[in-house]
Design a protein around this motif. Structure first.
Motif, PDB file in Angstrom:
ATOM      1  N   SER A 719       0.844  -1.173   0.000  1.00 44.46           N
ATOM      2  CA  SER A 719       0.000   0.000   0.000  1.00 44.46           C
ATOM      3  C   SER A 719       0.890   1.237   0.000  1.00 44.46           C
ATOM      4  O   SER A 719       1.925   1.256   0.665  1.00 44.46           O
ATOM      5  N   ILE A 720       0.479   2.246  -0.740  1.00 40.53           N
ATOM      6  CA  ILE A 720       1.284   3.451  -0.886  1.00 40.53           C
ATOM      7  C   ILE A 720       1.000   4.409   0.259  1.00 40.53           C
ATOM      8  O   ILE A 720      -0.151   4.729   0.534  1.00 40.53           O
ATOM      9  N   SER A 721       2.044   4.882   0.918  1.00 44.17           N
ATOM     10  CA  SER A 721       1.918   5.915   1.948  1.00 44.17           C
ATOM     11  C   SER A 721       2.242   7.243   1.287  1.00 44.17           C
ATOM     12  O   SER A 721       3.391   7.534   0.965  1.00 44.17           O
ATOM     13  N   ILE A 722       1.225   8.073   1.124  1.00 49.33           N
ATOM     14  CA  ILE A 722       1.337   9.244   0.252  1.00 49.33           C
ATOM     15  C   ILE A 722       2.064  10.413   0.918  1.00 49.33           C
ATOM     16  O   ILE A 722       1.829  10.735   2.075  1.00 49.33           O
ATOM     17  N   GLN A 723       2.930  11.044   0.140  1.00 45.52           N
ATOM     18  CA  GLN A 723       3.578  12.286   0.542  1.00 45.52           C
ATOM     19  C   GLN A 723       2.973  13.468  -0.214  1.00 45.52           C
ATOM     20  O   GLN A 723       2.669  14.502   0.368  1.00 45.52           O
ATOM     21  N   SER A 724       2.804  13.326  -1.530  1.00 41.82           N
ATOM     22  CA  SER A 724       2.201  14.374  -2.353  1.00 41.82           C
ATOM     23  C   SER A 724       1.725  13.752  -3.660  1.00 41.82           C
ATOM     24  O   SER A 724       1.913  12.553  -3.895  1.00 41.82           O
ATOM     25  N   ALA A 725       1.111  14.578  -4.524  1.00 41.01           N
ATOM     26  CA  ALA A 725       0.570  14.074  -5.782  1.00 41.01           C
ATOM     27  C   ALA A 725       0.563  15.179  -6.816  1.00 41.01           C
ATOM     28  O   ALA A 725       0.680  16.370  -6.502  1.00 41.01           O
ATOM     29  N   CYS A 726       0.441  14.791  -8.087  1.00 40.98           N
ATOM     30  CA  CYS A 726       0.264  15.751  -9.171  1.00 40.98           C
ATOM     31  C   CYS A 726      -0.475  15.062 -10.304  1.00 40.98           C
ATOM     32  O   CYS A 726      -0.556  13.824 -10.357  1.00 40.98           O
ATOM     33  N   CYS A 727      -1.031  15.869 -11.206  1.00 35.97           N
ATOM     34  CA  CYS A 727      -1.753  15.337 -12.365  1.00 35.97           C
ATOM     35  C   CYS A 727      -1.100  15.790 -13.650  1.00 35.97           C
ATOM     36  O   CYS A 727      -0.687  16.954 -13.770  1.00 35.97           O
ATOM     37  N   GLY A 728      -1.038  14.868 -14.624  1.00 34.94           N
ATOM     38  CA  GLY A 728      -0.721  15.247 -15.980  1.00 34.94           C
ATOM     39  C   GLY A 728      -2.024  15.492 -16.714  1.00 34.94           C
ATOM     40  O   GLY A 728      -3.110  15.499 -16.112  1.00 34.94           O
ATOM     41  N   SER A 732      -2.059  10.426 -13.550  1.00 34.37           N
ATOM     42  CA  SER A 732      -1.932  10.782 -12.138  1.00 34.37           C
ATOM     43  C   SER A 732      -0.618  10.237 -11.599  1.00 34.37           C
ATOM     44  O   SER A 732      -0.154   9.169 -12.027  1.00 34.37           O
ATOM     45  N   HIS A 733      -0.047  10.953 -10.643  1.00 23.39           N
ATOM     46  CA  HIS A 733       1.255  10.580 -10.107  1.00 23.39           C
ATOM     47  C   HIS A 733       1.285  10.842  -8.609  1.00 23.39           C
ATOM     48  O   HIS A 733       0.806  11.890  -8.144  1.00 23.39           O
ATOM     49  N   LEU A 734       1.827   9.891  -7.865  1.00 24.16           N
ATOM     50  CA  LEU A 734       1.941  10.000  -6.413  1.00 24.16           C
ATOM     51  C   LEU A 734       3.400   9.897  -6.003  1.00 24.16           C
ATOM     52  O   LEU A 734       4.191   9.182  -6.632  1.00 24.16           O
ATOM     53  N   LEU A 735       3.742  10.580  -4.935  1.00 23.76           N
ATOM     54  CA  LEU A 735       5.047  10.434  -4.302  1.00 23.76           C
ATOM     55  C   LEU A 735       4.827   9.844  -2.928  1.00 23.76           C
ATOM     56  O   LEU A 735       4.074  10.403  -2.120  1.00 23.76           O
ATOM     57  N   ASP A 736       5.455   8.690  -2.649  1.00 17.20           N
ATOM     58  CA  ASP A 736       5.289   8.108  -1.321  1.00 17.20           C
ATOM     59  C   ASP A 736       6.390   8.597  -0.381  1.00 17.20           C
ATOM     60  O   ASP A 736       7.318   9.308  -0.788  1.00 17.20           O
ATOM     61  N   LYS A 737       6.295   8.208   0.874  1.00 18.63           N
ATOM     62  CA  LYS A 737       7.204   8.733   1.882  1.00 18.63           C
ATOM     63  C   LYS A 737       8.623   8.210   1.741  1.00 18.63           C
ATOM     64  O   LYS A 737       9.551   8.749   2.363  1.00 18.63           O
ATOM     65  N   SER A 738       8.812   7.190   0.923  1.00 12.19           N
ATOM     66  CA  SER A 738      10.167   6.681   0.693  1.00 12.19           C
ATOM     67  C   SER A 738      10.852   7.395  -0.465  1.00 12.19           C
ATOM     68  O   SER A 738      12.026   7.147  -0.737  1.00 12.19           O
ATOM     69  N   GLY A 739      10.112   8.261  -1.160  1.00 10.20           N
ATOM     70  CA  GLY A 739      10.681   8.959  -2.305  1.00 10.20           C
ATOM     71  C   GLY A 739      10.391   8.298  -3.637  1.00 10.20           C
ATOM     72  O   GLY A 739      10.897   8.742  -4.666  1.00 10.20           O
ATOM     73  N   GLN A 740       9.560   7.253  -3.643  1.00  9.36           N
ATOM     74  CA  GLN A 740       9.197   6.555  -4.877  1.00  9.36           C
ATOM     75  C   GLN A 740       7.991   7.251  -5.520  1.00  9.36           C
ATOM     76  O   GLN A 740       7.025   7.602  -4.850  1.00  9.36           O
ATOM     77  N   ILE A 741       8.048   7.434  -6.837  1.00  6.11           N
ATOM     78  CA  ILE A 741       6.929   7.999  -7.581  1.00  6.11           C
ATOM     79  C   ILE A 741       6.134   6.859  -8.212  1.00  6.11           C
ATOM     80  O   ILE A 741       6.704   5.892  -8.719  1.00  6.11           O
ATOM     81  N   TRP A 742       4.799   6.978  -8.167  1.00  3.67           N
ATOM     82  CA  TRP A 742       3.885   5.995  -8.741  1.00  3.67           C
ATOM     83  C   TRP A 742       3.015   6.693  -9.784  1.00  3.67           C
ATOM     84  O   TRP A 742       2.636   7.857  -9.616  1.00  3.67           O
ATOM     85  N   SER A 743       2.691   5.976 -10.851  1.00  2.00           N
ATOM     86  CA  SER A 743       1.934   6.583 -11.946  1.00  2.00           C
ATOM     87  C   SER A 743       0.813   5.674 -12.426  1.00  2.00           C
ATOM     88  O   SER A 743       0.879   4.450 -12.291  1.00  2.00           O
ATOM     89  N   CYS A 744      -0.203   6.290 -13.020  1.00  5.49           N
ATOM     90  CA  CYS A 744      -1.268   5.554 -13.696  1.00  5.49           C
ATOM     91  C   CYS A 744      -1.899   6.481 -14.735  1.00  5.49           C
ATOM     92  O   CYS A 744      -1.715   7.698 -14.693  1.00  5.49           O
ATOM     93  N   GLY A 745      -2.645   5.882 -15.676  1.00  4.78           N
ATOM     94  CA  GLY A 745      -3.335   6.680 -16.680  1.00  4.78           C
ATOM     95  C   GLY A 745      -2.745   6.546 -18.068  1.00  4.78           C
ATOM     96  O   GLY A 745      -2.155   5.525 -18.429  1.00  4.78           O
ATOM     97  N   TRP A 746      -2.908   7.596 -18.850  1.00  9.26           N
ATOM     98  CA  TRP A 746      -2.464   7.632 -20.249  1.00  9.26           C
ATOM     99  C   TRP A 746      -0.954   7.577 -20.336  1.00  9.26           C
ATOM    100  O   TRP A 746      -0.246   8.274 -19.636  1.00  9.26           O
ATOM    101  N   ASN A 747      -0.435   6.728 -21.256  1.00  6.95           N
ATOM    102  CA  ASN A 747       1.009   6.492 -21.301  1.00  6.95           C
ATOM    103  C   ASN A 747       1.521   6.397 -22.733  1.00  6.95           C
ATOM    104  O   ASN A 747       2.530   5.742 -22.989  1.00  6.95           O
ATOM    105  N   GLU A 748       0.857   7.034 -23.664  1.00  2.00           N
ATOM    106  CA  GLU A 748       1.214   6.881 -25.079  1.00  2.00           C
ATOM    107  C   GLU A 748       2.658   7.272 -25.370  1.00  2.00           C
ATOM    108  O   GLU A 748       3.320   6.675 -26.224  1.00  2.00           O
ATOM    109  N   HIS A 749       3.180   8.277 -24.677  1.00  2.36           N
ATOM    110  CA  HIS A 749       4.531   8.761 -24.950  1.00  2.36           C
ATOM    111  C   HIS A 749       5.528   8.345 -23.861  1.00  2.36           C
ATOM    112  O   HIS A 749       6.620   8.913 -23.785  1.00  2.36           O
ATOM    113  N   GLY A 750       5.148   7.372 -23.036  1.00  4.24           N
ATOM    114  CA  GLY A 750       6.031   6.955 -21.951  1.00  4.24           C
ATOM    115  C   GLY A 750       6.031   7.917 -20.785  1.00  4.24           C
ATOM    116  O   GLY A 750       6.902   7.854 -19.912  1.00  4.24           O
ATOM    117  N   ASN A 751       5.026   8.809 -20.743  1.00  4.08           N
ATOM    118  CA  ASN A 751       5.011   9.866 -19.744  1.00  4.08           C
ATOM    119  C   ASN A 751       4.733   9.382 -18.327  1.00  4.08           C
ATOM    120  O   ASN A 751       4.901  10.141 -17.379  1.00  4.08           O
TER     121      ASN A 751
END
Length: 804
Positions: A719-728, A732-751
């Motif tokens: 389970s992700i422990s959230i630090q912050s988030a942003c949207c493309g 959608s993108h999350l930053l967890d407390k360990s410094g790992q970024i997580w992503s989901c959604g549209w990925n046509e350009h590898g974004n």
């Protein structure tokens, strides 16, 4: 025909020599020394000064071959960035065994040094017995004098090898957290293959023929260095000390070296990192500015990385002056030009410019990832003065990348040193921003650096170029937004909005066809704006937050009002009304609003056709298009009303705990933190047809804000422990407390930065329905930073991040 007699080669023998140097040789089974063991052919000869006999070498060769077969395959350890539990095999080009090399040199060991050995043999070990300055004095006094020391040095040139700055250093001039860079030697053939990574079959007959012709006709490279000669009774100890290089990913070769003083050719042992070594950093080989920036700041156990580079540059400059024959030979062959270029870049970066190390993924169509350059893997080359010049040696190039790669932002250093103490730390980054095709970094001192797409002036300057070339060295820099120190910034699709640091005034620039930059309604005043401009009717206002959408804009005033301007076709803007200047509302599109109960608004975000606002009580309001549920309620108010309403559910109630909101084109995320909890809960609503909300929910959108399930299956339930988030735009993108970024959604350009997404055996490059960890390069900060804060932002089709 050029006179090559000074090389020690008969001129007629040169073609045969070239074929010999450029051909592959079978690897020798006798070129190995086990870690922490003595070479077997030396037996217990530590006090025996006799050279090995042919009989001893023959028996020893068979024993060494058996030992090699018994050796465990080495394993690369990514934590220490060294090999463990084994040794690295001798390189395939090693044509002589160690026994044969020693016999050829009458029992003495010759080692070619090309890095730190050129200026400092160390303070411990056998090679430290050398005295480079004294050897140089002896050479100048009498080339034929007999030197009595047991380790001596002579200047020389390695034939057929080039000095390349592409070897990671995690335990010498850098650390495992932030690698430094040291040089290695690559053969001409290896350099060719770096520039032409596709196989001969892939490149076609024409390219293969060109390669064969070029490789036959060109003269071999020459690289200046020092030849260390070790007396025979110290050979065993010396080789044992050098074993650590094998565990660090080095390969062993025997090469031809021309002595500068005599022109004689000798055989010498070479330790080097090869392109198939995990520590080989291919990116910096092609990207000299990134290499220079890294060396300008990296520090390791052996000291500062730049000291290594600058001392080697000093050695090469001195060597060229002391040996005219060698200098002439190097001019007539491919030689080391990059060391001098890198030294100049490092000097500039430490005195005139400042590097920022970022990481990015996705589209680079407009250089929003700073990965500019040109060239093709199979592009042809041109011969110049006996060498080949690859067309794209100036820099690294990529149109898009599907996982995080290094980015380098170079900016001018401050020229005002009137108060150096107070300005210290002003250059520290505080936020990153991403728009449709442009990006930005904001510093604590208020400098906003913009790069990328500038077709409409969204970078705040007239030039379409991302940067200006600095001096004669290939080093580009990005200047800060002129005449404004920025407190808050936001990037829309093609326009940019900023709030001035000292005054709180708001400025806009970029695309303005619908008044999104300056609040106009029609006519010439709606032309694109290339310089920061205060929107019409807002010159007397001050602001604390700002948001840029596709064709509209919004801001929060100091006294907590919402102000909107630009396109309001879908109700995303307030109805224009009387402004504080008393001007006619028909001439501009600015509207104002405050909550019915007088609560202050604190944050605003804009999507494609909607606007979402957060007030001081934690309530979320919205207005605009609700086609995909982005207003957070089932019913929409008529577009003619154009007034915010509360979202349905907990986020529309007092003291909801909502602390931040963020928006994509048609989806919204909210961070909620309740009184008695240290954890952040993620809410989401709006469009979900591409996995923007991180889960398949049956419907293509979510109308009512709901808690998003962040559990996932990836090598076990987590389970992700959230630090912050942003949207493309649609991600959608999350930053967890360990410094790992997580992503989901549209990925046509590898974004999303997740390399590729695969579910149930099906690969879908265009979208990801599950939160996935971002892959690629680790997000690290250069020394002396010890902080681990991560900044990140997502735009139309790209993601950027950095550590501070």
């Amino acid at each position: 025909m050029t006179d090559l007699s000074f090389l020690g080669y008969p001129v007629l023998f040169l073609p045969l020599l070239l074929l010999f140097l450029l051909s592959s040789h079978p690897s020798s089974a006798n070129g190995f020394i086990a870690p922490n063991q003595s070479p077997s052919f030396l037996g217990n000869r530590r006090n025996n000064s006799r050279p090995p006999s042919a009989a001893i070498m023959s028996t020893s060769a068979e024993e060494n071959h058996q030992q090699q077969q018994e050796q465990q395959q080495p394993q690369w350890d990514p934590e220490t960035q060294t090999y463990k539990n084994g040794i690295v095999p001798a390189h395939e080009s090693m044509s002589l065994s160690l026994e044969e090399l020693l016999a050829l040199n009458h029992g003495k060991l010759k080692i070619f040094g090309y890095g730190s050995l050129c200026w400092h043999p160390g303070s411990k070990g056998v090679l430290s017995l050398a005295n480079i300055e004294e050897d140089e004095h002896d050479h100048e006094r009498n080339h034929g004098s007999a030197v009595k020391r047991k380790v001596t040095t002579d200047p020389g040139r390695a034939i057929g090898y080039q000095r390349c700055w592409a070897q990671r250093s995690a335990d010498h001039r850098g650390t495992t957290e932030f690698n430094g860079i040291v040089c290695t030697l690559l053969s001409d053939e290896e350099v060719w293959r770096l520039h032409h990574p596709r196989s001969d079959d892939d490149c076609g007959e024409e390219i293969r023929e060109e390669k064969e012709l070029l490789m036959r006709s060109m003269r071999p490279s020459m690289t200046e260095g020092l030849i260390y000669t070790v007396h025979e009774d110290l050979v065993e100890d010396c080789l044992a000390e050098l074993d650590f290089r094998e565990k660090g990913g080095y390969a062993r070769d025997v090469i031809d070296v021309v002595e500068d003083d005599t022109g004689n050719i000798v055989k010498a042992l070479l330790y080097r990192g090869t392109p198939d070594n995990p520590a080989f950093w291919k990116r910096v080989y092609f990207d000299l500015p990134l290499a220079a920036a890294t060396m300008s700041v990296a520090i390791g156990p052996s000291g500062h990385n730049d000291v290594y580079l600058l001392n080697l540059d000093k050695f090469l400059t001195h060597a060229a002056k002391c040996s005219p024959a060698a200098a002439l030979a190097l001019e007539d062959h491919a030689k080391d030009d990059r060391t001098g270029e890198l030294a100049k870049m490092v000097h500039m970066l430490q005195n005139n410019y400042r590097p920022y190390f970022l990481f990015g993924a996705g589209s680079n169509e407009h250089n929003q990832l700073l990965l500019s350059g040109s060239g093709d893997e199979c592009s042809t080359s041109s011969e110049s003065n006996g060498r080949y010049d690859i067309k794209f040696t100036g820099g690294y190039s990529a149109k898009e990348v599907d996982e995080l790669v290094e980015m380098l932002l170079v900016v001018p250093r401050e020229t005002d040193n009137s108060d150096a103490t107070s300005s210290h730390g002003n250059h520290e980054p505080v936020s990153l921003h991403a728009g449709g095709g442009h990006s930005a970094l904001l510093t604590r001192g208020g400098d906003l650096y913009l790069w990328g797409w500038n077709q409409s002036g969204q970078l705040g300057r007239q030039s379409k170029d991302v940067s200006s070339k600095s001096s004669s060295v290939y080093l580009n820099s990005v200047k800060p937004l002129a005449n404004i120190k920025v407190a808050v910034a936001d990037l829309g699709h093609n326009h940019t909005l900023v709030i001035e640091k000292e005054t709180g005034k708001l400025f806009g620039f970029g695309e303005n066809g619908r008044g999104q930059a300056n609040g106009c309604t029609s006519g010439d005043s709606c032309a694109n704006i290339h310089v920061p401009t205060v929107p019409l009717g807002l010159s007397n206002e001050t602001f604390v937050d700002v948001a840029a959408g596709l064709f509209h804009s919004a801001a929060i005033t100091t006294d907590g009002f919402l102000v909107t301007w630009g396109c309001g076709r879908f109700g995303q803007c307030l109805y224009p009304g009387q402004n504080q200047e008393g001007n006619d509302s028909k001439k501009f599109s600015v509207g104002r609003w405050r909550t019915p109960d007088g609560s202050k608004l604190v944050q605003v975000v804009c999507g494609r056709r909607h606007t979402t606002i957060l007030d001081e009580l934690g309530r979320v309001w919205s207005l605009g298009d609700n086609k995909y549920g982005q207003l957070g309620r089932h019913k929409s108010s008529p577009n003619s009303a154009r007034e915010p309403m509360l979202v349905e559910g907990p986020l529309g109630e007092d003291n909801s705990g909502c602390i931040a909101i963020m928006s994509g084109w048609s989806h919204i995320l909210a961070l909620v933190k309740t009184k008695n909890s240290t954890e952040i809960t993620l809410y989401g609503w709006g469009r979900n047809d591409k996995g923007q909300l991180g889960k398949k929910l049956g419907e293509s959108f979510v109308a009512i804000p709901q808690i998003l399930d962040l559990s996932f299956h990836n090598d076990g339930d987590q389970s992700i422990s959230i630090q912050s988030a942003c949207c493309g735009s649609e991600s959608s993108h999350l930053l967890d407390k360990s410094g790992q970024i997580w992503s989901c959604g549209w990925n046509e350009h590898g974004n999303l930065g997740i390399n590729h997404y695969e579910e149930h055996g099906h690969v879908d490059a265009d979208c990801c329905w599950t939160w996935k960890a971002v892959t690629g390069k680790r997000i690290v900060a250069p020394p002396p930073s010890s902080r681990k804060d991560i900044l990140f932002a997502a735009g139309g089709a790209h993601l950027i991040a950095m550590a501070t």
